[in-house]
Design an enzyme around this catalytic site. Structure first.
Site, short mmCIF file in Angstrom:
data_model
loop_
_atom_site.label_atom_id
_atom_site.label_comp_id
_atom_site.label_asym_id
_atom_site.label_seq_id
_atom_site.Cartn_x
_atom_site.Cartn_y
_atom_site.Cartn_z
N CYS A 34 -11.69 -28.87 6.51
CA CYS A 34 -11.10 -30.24 5.57
C CYS A 34 -10.71 -28.64 4.65
CB CYS A 34 -12.16 -30.33 4.16
SG CYS A 34 -13.78 -29.75 4.42
N ASP A 36 -12.41 -25.95 3.48
CA ASP A 36 -13.56 -25.40 3.11
C ASP A 36 -15.44 -24.79 3.33
OD1 ASP A 36 -11.95 -25.26 0.01
OD2 ASP A 36 -12.81 -27.16 0.14
N CYS A 61 -10.63 -22.65 -1.14
CA CYS A 61 -9.45 -22.57 -3.10
C CYS A 61 -10.47 -21.77 -4.01
CB CYS A 61 -8.84 -23.91 -3.39
SG CYS A 61 -9.82 -25.36 -3.74
N CYS A 106 -15.04 -29.49 -4.39
CA CYS A 106 -15.76 -28.52 -4.86
C CYS A 106 -16.99 -28.09 -4.83
CB CYS A 106 -14.95 -27.36 -4.87
SG CYS A 106 -13.10 -27.33 -4.37
#
Lengths: 126, 388
Positions: A34, A36, A61, A106
């Site tokens: 994914c 992250d 990100c 996130c």
């Protein structure tokens, strides 16, 4: 998609970024698929069950880095009960509240990262 | 600090000479080109002169050029137009690495009952013609393959596909032809666009990718090709694209094309030189992968992946230094899926998440390279240090 000033500030100057070498526990969430990966290090006051120090390492990100940074600010000095009560919404609020919808995951990751670190600590202490 | 613009595959700066051509059509010759009065006729003459310039560039007849609002509209006219014409029990093939304006239109056609197949690409992002041939069925009405890919710059074997489709058509009943559409948006600047060589039935392009204005495009539709218009209104643009012509845009587009005719070859060399210098310098950073075969790809696009540095973070940090690039990382797409192009090329997620696209134009210089590389090296090091 546009990031808020607060989020960008955390991205530019991440708080508590790095490693705690003698960490009492580490939580790692996310996966490379994914995109992250978040690693949360904690140092614990054993008697009071308080998070004395917390640091993060994140591959991801701008929102993932900022969420990690915000989480560490929220978690530092908190008891386990208080820390476990930190939600994704708290992380979003700490980032100024204006996190793009596609980036909500996130903050979920940040919430889970801290929970994972605390769970690992508790399992170890058992 | 001077900004560096490395996102020319997204859009380009309008050439001053293009703007100069356009202005009189806002200020003086603003009349409707479809009006009979002489003021309108001046505008009409300009439109028709522009059509001639564009037709000459694509080596086709003037009536085979339609002015559109851009390639997205052109792609919709081509794909939907063929579907609307042949309607029942039809099949379309497009490549796995098409622009969303083709992929999403095809997805919509699927909802309307059209069968869609996606032709795969090799590890360099080049369509496998053998696989394409196997996908063609007796009810296939359209093959859509872009001329050059916008994310990695891979150039597609358009002539070969054109030949293949020509051969298929020779075997067929004339009632159900097989048409070939190519989205040539990224190709127009740098590649030969003679449609008689390419053997395509539809070709689409946009003004703003060639240092022309936004909101204008052109498409080639081969004479005799059967399709149904998707928009209705006045009878402008041979009834294919009704609506008052965007005269300044059309004039600007033609000027941009004229500049490619006269300066394209020199620009090819210029951007390639800058690109090669970038490659040489970026290759000094460890754990990178170039996402294309540079010996055959477009000279202006460089797609590179960095291990353990996420694309959107790279973009954001470079942006703080006044540098504009783009990324194929999931995080910038809004869908959380990494670039469909890199995935189709078989790139693993850990690589595609760390991809950036540097796309150049004639306005980029070799001087910028050193500034960019310095900033990039710092950013990569910083992000890798933050990563677990």
């Amino acid at each position: 998609m546009k990031y808020s000033e607060t989020l960008l500030d955390h991205f530019k100057k991440p708080r508590n970024q790095g490693v705690i070498k003698d960490a009492d526990a580490v939580g790692e969430v996310g996966n490379i698929k994914c995109g992250d990966i978040m690693k949360i290090y904690i140092k614990v006051d054993k008697d009071k069950e308080v998070i004395k120090d917390v640091k993060f390492e994140t591959l991801g990100c701008a929102a993932a880095i900022a969420a990690s940074s915000a989480l560490t600010e929220l978690a530092k000095g908190k008891t386990f009960d208080q820390a476990l009560a930190i939600t994704k919404d708290d992380v979003v609020a700490h980032l100024g509240g204006d996190v793009p919808a596609v980036k909500y995951h996130c903050s979920i990751l940040a919430e889970e990262g801290l929970q994972s670190a605390i769970t690992n600590y508790k399992n170890k202490e058992k | 600090m001077k900004n560096i613009y490395y996102d020319n595959a997204a859009t380009t700066k309008v050439d001053d000479r293009v703007i100069a051509e356009m202005i009189p059509f806002y200020t003086e010759h603003f009349a409707n080109p479809h009006a009979v009065h002489s003021q309108g006729q001046i505008a009409l003459d300009a439109v028709e002169k522009a059509r001639e310039t564009v037709a000459k560039f694509f080596n086709c007849e003037n009536q085979e050029i339609i002015f559109t609002a851009g390639a997205t509209e052109g792609n919709n006219i081509a794909i939907q137009g063929v579907v609307n014409k042949f309607k029942e029990n039809i099949h379309i093939i497009c490549s796995a690495i098409e622009h969303p304006s083709v992929l999403e239109t095809c997805r919509e056609m699927k909802k309307r009952g059209v069968k869609i197949d996606y032709v795969p690409v090799d590890e360099n992002g080049v369509v496998l013609v053998g696989k394409l041939q196997k996908l063609i069925k007796s009810n296939t009405v359209l093959v859509s393959v872009m001329y050059a890919n916008n994310e990695v710059g891979s150039v597609q074997p358009i002539k070969e596909i054109g030949e293949l489709i020509k051969t298929e058509n020779e075997k067929r009943d004339k009632k159900l032809p097989l048409y070939f559409h190519t989205d040539a948006v990224q190709a127009v600047n740098y590649l030969d666009c003679d449609v008689s060589e390419l053997n395509c039935d539809f070709l689409t392009m946009s003004g703003h990718k060639i240092n022309g204005p936004k909101g204008i495009g052109a498409m080639f539709i081969k004479k005799g090709v059967k399709f149904s218009p998707v928009q209705f209104g006045g009878h402008q643009e041979f009834g294919v694209r009704p609506g008052t012509a965007n005269v300044p845009g059309i004039v600007g587009l033609a000027k941009a094309i004229e500049l490619i005719s006269s300066e394209g070859k020199a620009n090819f060399k210029k951007v390639k030189k800058v690109r090669d210098k970038l490659v040489k310098e970026i290759s000094k950073i460890d754990n990178i992968k170039i996402n294309c075969d540079l010996s055959t790809s477009l000279p202006n696009i460089l797609n590179v992946s960095f291990l353990k540095a996420e694309g959107e973070s790279i973009l954001m940090m470079l942006d703080m230094e006044g540098i504009a690039i783009s990324t194929g990382s999931a995080c910038s797409s809004g869908s959380l899926e990494p670039s469909h192009v890199l995935s189709a090329m078989g790139r693993k997620p850990e690589w595609s998440h760390g991809s950036i696209r540097i796309s150049l134009s004639k306005f980029n210089s070799e001087v910028e390279v050193a500034v960019f590389i310095k900033a990039l090296s710092v950013v990569i090091e910083k992000l890798r240090k933050m990563a677990p």
